[in-house]
Design an enzyme around this catalytic site. Structure first.
Site, PDB file in Angstrom:
ATOM      1  N   LYS A 134       0.842  -1.206   0.000  1.00  0.00           N
ATOM      2  CA  LYS A 134       0.000   0.000   0.000  1.00  0.00           C
ATOM      3  C   LYS A 134       0.879   1.259   0.000  1.00  0.00           C
ATOM      4  CE  LYS A 134      -3.297   2.441   2.755  1.00  0.00           C
ATOM      5  NZ  LYS A 134      -3.349   2.673   4.171  1.00  0.00           N
ATOM      6  N   ASP A 152      -7.406   1.371   0.626  1.00  0.00           N
ATOM      7  CA  ASP A 152      -7.463   1.591   2.070  1.00  0.00           C
ATOM      8  C   ASP A 152      -8.897   1.312   2.518  1.00  0.00           C
ATOM      9  OD1 ASP A 152      -9.019   3.750   1.363  1.00  0.00           O
ATOM     10  OD2 ASP A 152      -7.964   5.183   2.636  1.00  0.00           O
TER      11      ASP A 152
END
Ligand code: SF4
Length: 222
Positions: A134, A152
């Site tokens: 991420k 997210d």
């Protein structure tokens, strides 16, 4: 929600391949200011900010980096102080021990293997200590070379509500979004969902009546 209702709702809004273009267009018009909320001036500051943002808010990170980046400029600066000093300097972002260790490890690798520069390729970014997929995706996108789609909590919730994925696992959601979202929008798309998720499609009480995606969303409650 009963299955028949979900099937009906999906039929009502049509296939996701036909909806994705209008969804992006409407969100771009609605959230023209969407973008990364972290403040940074250099690639190294970007990388450090994103590493610090794990498990805390962007506002909190910006508060800490406002003074941090006055003291630390180059990768060498993070290695020139004892680890405890860096821990104190980033204490307010939480998980300061792991973060300080990861930042120092990353800075050492930048110096040893990348001439002190932040690499641009995802496979290189994820090799840096403490840099997960991420973080790497966010950094690559901000450097202008998105190679994946950041997932997210907001991206996951909105992708599910909009019927863009049936998965819960971020890796599988990212795969679905990569297949669906045109590559030129991989960088901005997560920001659009994040801002829409913060302003309109709230986790507990989505404001469907005020939503520009109302007729495109199988989860609309109006
Ligand atoms: S219509 Fe409702 S559930 Fe769908 S995206 Fe908009 S706010 Fe979220």
């Amino acid at each position: 929600m009963p299955r028949s209702f979900v099937r009906e709702a999906r039929k009502r809004v049509g296939p996701k391949r036909e909806r994705i273009g209008p969804i992006i267009e409407r969100l771009q018009a609605e959230h023209a200011d969407a973008g990364i909320a972290l403040r940074f001036r250099t690639d190294v500051e970007l990388l450090v900010s994103v590493m610090l943002s794990a498990q805390t808010t962007d506002v909190n990170v910006n508060r800490v980096t406002a003074t941090l980046f006055e003291k630390y400029h180059r990768p060498e600066d993070y290695l020139a102080v004892p680890q405890e000093e860096l821990e104190r300097d980033i204490y307010a972002t939480g998980f300061f021990r792991q973060k300080a260790k990861a930042i120092r490890g990353t800075m050492a690798m930048l110096l040893e293997e990348y001439g002190g520069q932040v690499p641009r390729r995802l496979d290189e970014l994820v090799r840096l200590p403490g840099v997960a997929r991420k973080t790497a995706n966010v950094v690559a996108a901000e450097l202008g070379e998105p190679q994946g789609v950041v997932v997210d909590t907001h991206v996951r919730r909105l992708s599910q509500r909009l019927g863009l994925t049936r998965h819960d696992d971020p890796v599988k959601i990212e795969r679905d979004l990569q297949r669906l979202v045109p590559r030129e929008h991989w960088g901005i798309f997560p920001h659009l969902l994040i801002w829409h998720g913060r302003r309109v499609c709230l986790a507990r009480a989505p404001r469907c009546a005020d939503c520009v995606l109302l007729e495109l969303c199988p989860s609309s409650r109006v």
